[in-house]
Design an enzyme around this catalytic site. Sequence first.
Site, short mmCIF file in Angstrom:
data_model
loop_
_atom_site.label_atom_id
_atom_site.label_comp_id
_atom_site.label_asym_id
_atom_site.label_seq_id
_atom_site.Cartn_x
_atom_site.Cartn_y
_atom_site.Cartn_z
N VAL A 487 0.84 -1.20 0.00
CA VAL A 487 0.00 0.00 0.00
C VAL A 487 0.88 1.25 0.00
O VAL A 487 0.60 2.22 -0.73
CB VAL A 487 -0.95 0.00 1.21
CG1 VAL A 487 -1.66 1.34 1.36
CG2 VAL A 487 -1.98 -1.12 1.08
N TRP A 490 2.55 1.60 -3.35
CA TRP A 490 1.55 1.96 -4.36
C TRP A 490 1.24 3.45 -4.31
O TRP A 490 1.09 4.10 -5.34
CB TRP A 490 0.28 1.14 -4.13
CG TRP A 490 -0.84 1.51 -5.05
CD1 TRP A 490 -1.01 1.07 -6.34
CD2 TRP A 490 -1.91 2.40 -4.79
NE1 TRP A 490 -2.13 1.65 -6.88
CE2 TRP A 490 -2.71 2.46 -5.96
CE3 TRP A 490 -2.29 3.16 -3.68
CZ2 TRP A 490 -3.86 3.24 -6.03
CZ3 TRP A 490 -3.44 3.94 -3.75
CH2 TRP A 490 -4.21 3.98 -4.91
N HIS A 491 1.15 4.01 -3.10
CA HIS A 491 0.87 5.45 -2.99
C HIS A 491 1.99 6.28 -3.60
O HIS A 491 1.76 7.20 -4.38
CB HIS A 491 0.69 5.84 -1.51
CG HIS A 491 -0.68 5.61 -0.98
ND1 HIS A 491 -1.06 4.43 -0.39
CD2 HIS A 491 -1.79 6.40 -0.97
CE1 HIS A 491 -2.34 4.51 -0.02
NE2 HIS A 491 -2.79 5.69 -0.36
N ASP A 492 3.21 5.96 -3.22
CA ASP A 492 4.37 6.70 -3.73
C ASP A 492 5.61 5.98 -3.24
O ASP A 492 5.63 5.42 -2.15
CB ASP A 492 4.36 8.15 -3.22
CG ASP A 492 5.25 9.06 -4.07
OD1 ASP A 492 5.83 8.56 -5.03
OD2 ASP A 492 5.35 10.25 -3.74
#
Length: 607
Positions: A487, A490-492
């Site tokens: 997660v 995936w965000h950055d």
Amino acid sequence: MGIKDLFQVETLDTRFISQSNDPLPNTRPAQWKTPEYYIYLLVFLTIPPLMFKSVYDVSQPSHPNYARYEHLLEPGWIPGCPKVDNSDAQYRGFRENVPYMALVVILHPLLRRLYERLRSQRDLKQANGELKHREDSDFIATRDADARMERRINFDFAFAMVFLLALHGISALKVLLILYTNYSIATRLPRQYVSITTWTFDVGILFANELCRGYPLANFAASFLPTQTTNAGEKGAPAETNWGAWLDGYGGLVPRWEVLFNITVLRLIAFNFDYLWMLDRRASIPVEKKNLSPTNLSEKDRVKIGASTADFTLRNYLAYTLYSPLYLTGPIINFNDYIFQSRHPLPTTQTWSRIIPYAIRFILCLFTMELVLHNLHAVAISKSNPDWNAYTPFQLSMLGYFNLHVIWLKLLLPWRFFRLWSLLDGIDPPENMVRCMSDNYSALAFWRGWHRSFNLWVTRYIYIPLGGSRVGKLRAVANFLAVFTFVALWHDINLRLLMWGWLITVFLVPEYIATLLFPARNFKNRPNTYRWLCGLGAVGNILMMMTANLVGFAVGLDGLKGLVDGIIGSLGGRVFFLAACITLFVGTQVMFEVREAERRRGVAMKC
């Protein structure tokens, strides 16, 4: 529908509506009119106004730190509020484009209805010819459902191509190349290689997009041809760009396509695994076995039934991954549910009594955000490297608190805007933000209710395949760590978000242990004692969640250190911290009663 009904969770998402409206088992009587809750009411009438006032005071031009961040403010439009905090680049992009996007939201469903009206007349003539040969009701229902899906997906595909080209210009070809490669992995590789190749390719795309910054064609051109320059004798003459840079100039409305591509990666993975699992399903159709109406199936059943082999075509795949209302930010819907809803319209997407209250909630949230940004400059203050010693412990804590509220609202508004567009268009994805940020006391429930469609995606495609919570306590924690690492990446791809993901995992452990040490069944005869005990644990949970989210999405680790030092670095700060914990305890008790009220309405939620 009254004002009170407008703010119920059922208004946000009809998935939470009980079929019977009967109270759930073991629901407690209402506590609102007890002496205990009258005390809590007094706290709510006094503390929240003081919370707003503390940040309002430090946002005034008279405050010593105002000059540090004034350059981050812009002229406001609300009377009496001359400046607006528009310093968050992510929300600024959405805020400034709301009028243009609203126009698209109106035109898109109208164009669909026009297309379907013209196309349905032709389908009706064809159907009348077929009826002469067969008048079976099941055949007619299936034919009509398939015809509806064909009309919808043909329109989705055509509109998506135009929409993609308008958004990304020449980079639309890059997006389509990635999509086609992913589709080929699912449909052309041997089954035993699809899973590992899908994860390797799609996670690799996340890194490659970030490191290569969207693959500018100018870089490719420069690697084949030397850059041409003008006559060196012409002083100040600009260098001529190569053919790649010229093509990059046609980047559409959103040239940085890779910034928003992460959400598409989730749909790529969802399609490949839905296809893989479809191959393993038995041929029987649960709808026919259970004699159920397709429009009344739950989301779980729609996903479980899945699409048929014939549905996994390249056209359907592109229509799904590029579905215009959900392309930019989501919410996320998997391929099975998209195909099912394309065939069978859900009652929730055809009823204005459901869509209008949702639209009103969105508008209210939009104006709430405007009021916050005009009056409380918490984001600009945190971005200006302020002198934290200029603030009292109460002001410091409220600056962190309202920073989180702005984060919550800046994510909520795009998600609800695009979900509203999808509802108007006839597709019902999950609601992403189910609870207010200030209505969370459980780390597990907070995660389920914050970006809910992403949580459902992670549960289906990562957590359950890893074994979920059925593999032992230690392995379950390891699974959580794997989930939140993905997660965060995936965000950055940065260390701050990795720290956020790992902090979330660490902060889940105390709650997990507490549920084992203090099971609810041991307090059946002492419900109030159990409620107060849970309230004490919830105070610690809230503090840990605020800490993790401030590190990951707001002030970072250094900024958090400045906030904490300012709050607990003095005797007055420690006294305030104790008072804050008592206030959080009161708020938690109110949250408990809100959830009991939902249970009395038959609403069962895990967040």
